[in-house]
Design a protein around this motif. Sequence first.
Motif, mmCIF file in Angstrom:
data_model
loop_
_atom_site.group_PDB
_atom_site.id
_atom_site.type_symbol
_atom_site.label_atom_id
_atom_site.label_comp_id
_atom_site.label_asym_id
_atom_site.label_seq_id
_atom_site.Cartn_x
_atom_site.Cartn_y
_atom_site.Cartn_z
ATOM 1 N N GLY A 13 -2.479 19.854 4.133
ATOM 2 C CA GLY A 13 -3.123 20.315 5.350
ATOM 3 C C GLY A 13 -4.609 20.547 5.139
ATOM 4 N N ALA A 14 -5.114 21.615 5.738
ATOM 5 C CA ALA A 14 -6.533 21.940 5.621
ATOM 6 C C ALA A 14 -6.875 22.630 4.310
ATOM 7 C CB ALA A 14 -6.957 22.822 6.795
ATOM 8 N N GLY A 15 -5.870 22.869 3.456
ATOM 9 C CA GLY A 15 -6.134 23.420 2.134
ATOM 10 C C GLY A 15 -5.995 24.927 2.023
ATOM 11 N N ILE A 33 -2.713 15.672 -0.970
ATOM 12 C CA ILE A 33 -2.408 14.611 -0.014
ATOM 13 C C ILE A 33 -1.943 15.211 1.303
ATOM 14 C CG2 ILE A 33 -0.033 14.340 -0.904
ATOM 15 C CD1 ILE A 33 -0.279 11.322 -0.158
ATOM 16 N N ASP A 34 -2.411 14.603 2.401
ATOM 17 C CA ASP A 34 -1.931 14.961 3.732
ATOM 18 C C ASP A 34 -2.209 13.773 4.648
ATOM 19 O OD1 ASP A 34 -0.922 17.637 5.138
ATOM 20 O OD2 ASP A 34 -2.137 16.527 6.596
ATOM 21 N N TYR A 35 -1.441 13.666 5.725
ATOM 22 C CA TYR A 35 -1.593 12.517 6.624
ATOM 23 C C TYR A 35 -2.577 12.788 7.744
ATOM 24 C CZ TYR A 35 0.971 14.946 10.267
ATOM 25 O OH TYR A 35 1.340 15.862 11.227
ATOM 26 N N HIS A 50 -10.764 15.244 -3.734
ATOM 27 C CA HIS A 50 -9.572 14.738 -4.417
ATOM 28 C C HIS A 50 -8.367 14.605 -3.476
ATOM 29 C CE1 HIS A 50 -9.725 19.189 -4.922
ATOM 30 N NE2 HIS A 50 -8.471 19.082 -4.494
ATOM 31 N N ILE A 51 -8.552 14.831 -2.177
ATOM 32 C CA ILE A 51 -7.422 14.705 -1.251
ATOM 33 C C ILE A 51 -7.287 13.263 -0.759
ATOM 34 C CG2 ILE A 51 -8.770 15.374 0.796
ATOM 35 C CD1 ILE A 51 -6.131 16.809 1.751
ATOM 36 N N VAL A 56 2.918 10.593 2.398
ATOM 37 C CA VAL A 56 3.461 11.057 1.127
ATOM 38 C C VAL A 56 4.595 10.154 0.623
ATOM 39 C CG1 VAL A 56 5.237 12.596 2.054
ATOM 40 C CG2 VAL A 56 4.087 13.199 -0.088
ATOM 41 N N HIS A 57 5.231 9.409 1.531
ATOM 42 C CA HIS A 57 6.293 8.499 1.092
ATOM 43 C C HIS A 57 5.756 7.442 0.122
ATOM 44 C CE1 HIS A 57 8.058 10.146 4.806
ATOM 45 N NE2 HIS A 57 9.230 9.841 4.287
ATOM 46 N N ARG A 58 4.478 7.138 0.226
ATOM 47 C CA ARG A 58 3.875 6.115 -0.632
ATOM 48 C C ARG A 58 3.355 6.699 -1.947
ATOM 49 N NH1 ARG A 58 -1.619 2.864 1.118
ATOM 50 N NH2 ARG A 58 -2.068 1.979 -0.940
ATOM 51 N N ALA A 59 3.073 7.982 -1.969
ATOM 52 C CA ALA A 59 2.456 8.602 -3.144
ATOM 53 C C ALA A 59 3.347 8.484 -4.374
ATOM 54 C CB ALA A 59 2.155 10.068 -2.860
ATOM 55 N N PHE A 60 2.735 8.139 -5.496
ATOM 56 C CA PHE A 60 3.412 8.053 -6.799
ATOM 57 C C PHE A 60 4.606 7.098 -6.755
ATOM 58 C CE2 PHE A 60 1.328 12.210 -6.542
ATOM 59 C CZ PHE A 60 0.427 12.068 -7.586
ATOM 60 N N THR A 61 4.382 5.968 -6.098
ATOM 61 C CA THR A 61 5.329 4.862 -6.104
ATOM 62 C C THR A 61 4.594 3.645 -6.669
ATOM 63 O OG1 THR A 61 4.731 4.021 -3.910
ATOM 64 C CG2 THR A 61 6.407 5.764 -4.000
ATOM 65 N N PRO A 62 5.301 2.545 -6.961
ATOM 66 C CA PRO A 62 4.591 1.349 -7.446
ATOM 67 C C PRO A 62 3.518 0.854 -6.485
ATOM 68 C CG PRO A 62 6.939 1.158 -7.856
ATOM 69 C CD PRO A 62 6.768 2.399 -7.032
ATOM 70 N N ASP A 63 3.674 1.159 -5.189
ATOM 71 C CA ASP A 63 2.693 0.765 -4.181
ATOM 72 C C ASP A 63 1.842 1.968 -3.762
ATOM 73 O OD1 ASP A 63 1.418 -0.990 -2.379
ATOM 74 O OD2 ASP A 63 2.726 -0.343 -0.736
ATOM 75 N N GLY A 64 1.589 2.847 -4.726
ATOM 76 C CA GLY A 64 0.925 4.105 -4.426
ATOM 77 C C GLY A 64 -0.560 3.990 -4.156
ATOM 78 N N PHE A 65 -1.224 5.132 -4.077
ATOM 79 C CA PHE A 65 -2.660 5.200 -3.801
ATOM 80 C C PHE A 65 -3.462 5.126 -5.099
ATOM 81 C CE2 PHE A 65 -0.428 7.597 -0.513
ATOM 82 C CZ PHE A 65 -0.894 6.982 0.642
ATOM 83 N N PRO A 66 -4.667 4.583 -5.072
ATOM 84 C CA PRO A 66 -5.503 4.553 -6.280
ATOM 85 C C PRO A 66 -5.716 5.936 -6.880
ATOM 86 C CG PRO A 66 -6.450 3.144 -4.579
ATOM 87 C CD PRO A 66 -5.316 3.878 -3.929
#
Length: 378
Positions: A13-15, A33-35, A50-51, A56-66
């Motif tokens: 969220g806003a932290g 991370i937040d959408y 660093h946000i 979040v479904h994509r985070a820390f998957t093979p197709d994740g974020f840089p």
Amino acid sequence: MPDVYTVVSLFSGAGILDWPFFKDERFNIQYAIDYDAGACETYRENIGDHIVCGDVHRAFTPDGFPQDKAVAGSPDVIIGGPSCKPFSNANRHTRLEDHPDSDLLMQYMRIVEKLNPKVFAIENVPEVLTACDGSYYAAVQEKAESFGYELVPSIVQDWKVGGYTTRKRAVIVGSRIGKPSLSSIGLVHGIHTAGDALGKVDPTWTNYGDISTASEMTRKRMSFVPQGGNYTSIPEEYHTESKNRHSCTYRRLAWNEPAPTITNWRKPPLIHPLEDRTLTVAEAKALQGLPKDFRVCGTLGQKQQQIGNCVPVAIGRYIKSCLLRMLEGGLKTSTTATRATTGARLPCRAPSPATFSKSSATSSTFPPSTTPSPKTRP
């Protein structure tokens, strides 16, 4: 030099949950991370770049974020508050299992398994512990135990840990470095009231001028409501046609009592204790425990929603203190917080329910108010 513990924040969220960790030099937030784009803008403004603004479904998957690569090895801590919408009392029209956010708890646990932190904490509405006969909490417990974690849940109330509101949150703490426990809940500095928070706000506060302007009729309705009162004080001829009323509808804050739970205060609306208007974003920030220089970004509606969505700072500080005590090895077995125990197998997706007993820590009562007469500042 004290140890510096690394933190990964999910559903950031806003932290505001991150804020106590960010302000403590013993913690280093590596990743968040937040959408929500507006919330991410606020996070960057106050905490850091660093946000990740993404799913979040994509985070820390093979197709994740840089940015996922910024987390090298296992962090010490994972924190986060998955969407409370599936479990909230406000969700009266969608079956819990059909709600689009109902899998977010399991996404949190997927990342716990992937990153293997020493400790983690989930905050959410209290109903997360009992929803669907306790099966959602039971699913979290089963996952955590299969990863080698022990869990303890509790209900924490903002004003009892130094905050300004009656908001209650469920806190689930997991540890793989020893049996987790939660600090005794007690009032160290006495009760903080809505007036204590609002009295600090002046034109030097960021977001001071951010306010929704009420119509003349809305202000007329507000004028009938005394401190601590609500729509029931409004004469019948001024009632709206809507029958969907709640105790928070046209609720006026009481200066000498803790504020009710702060949601998006524009909608009920929530009324200032001394004036016939709703709150500014700066005043709502103060009630949530944020400082004057914390700048909320986005449109006015986005700013109001971000502050309404957030966990109060005092509860975040309490969570931080509990995790720090575990990380530093000060594990204790005593707690005055509400505990959960598993029971017999029940349907609805998960292996077992959680049942809760009430304790003084969950009570919302506070000493009798000496609230001044309406619109009379003490």
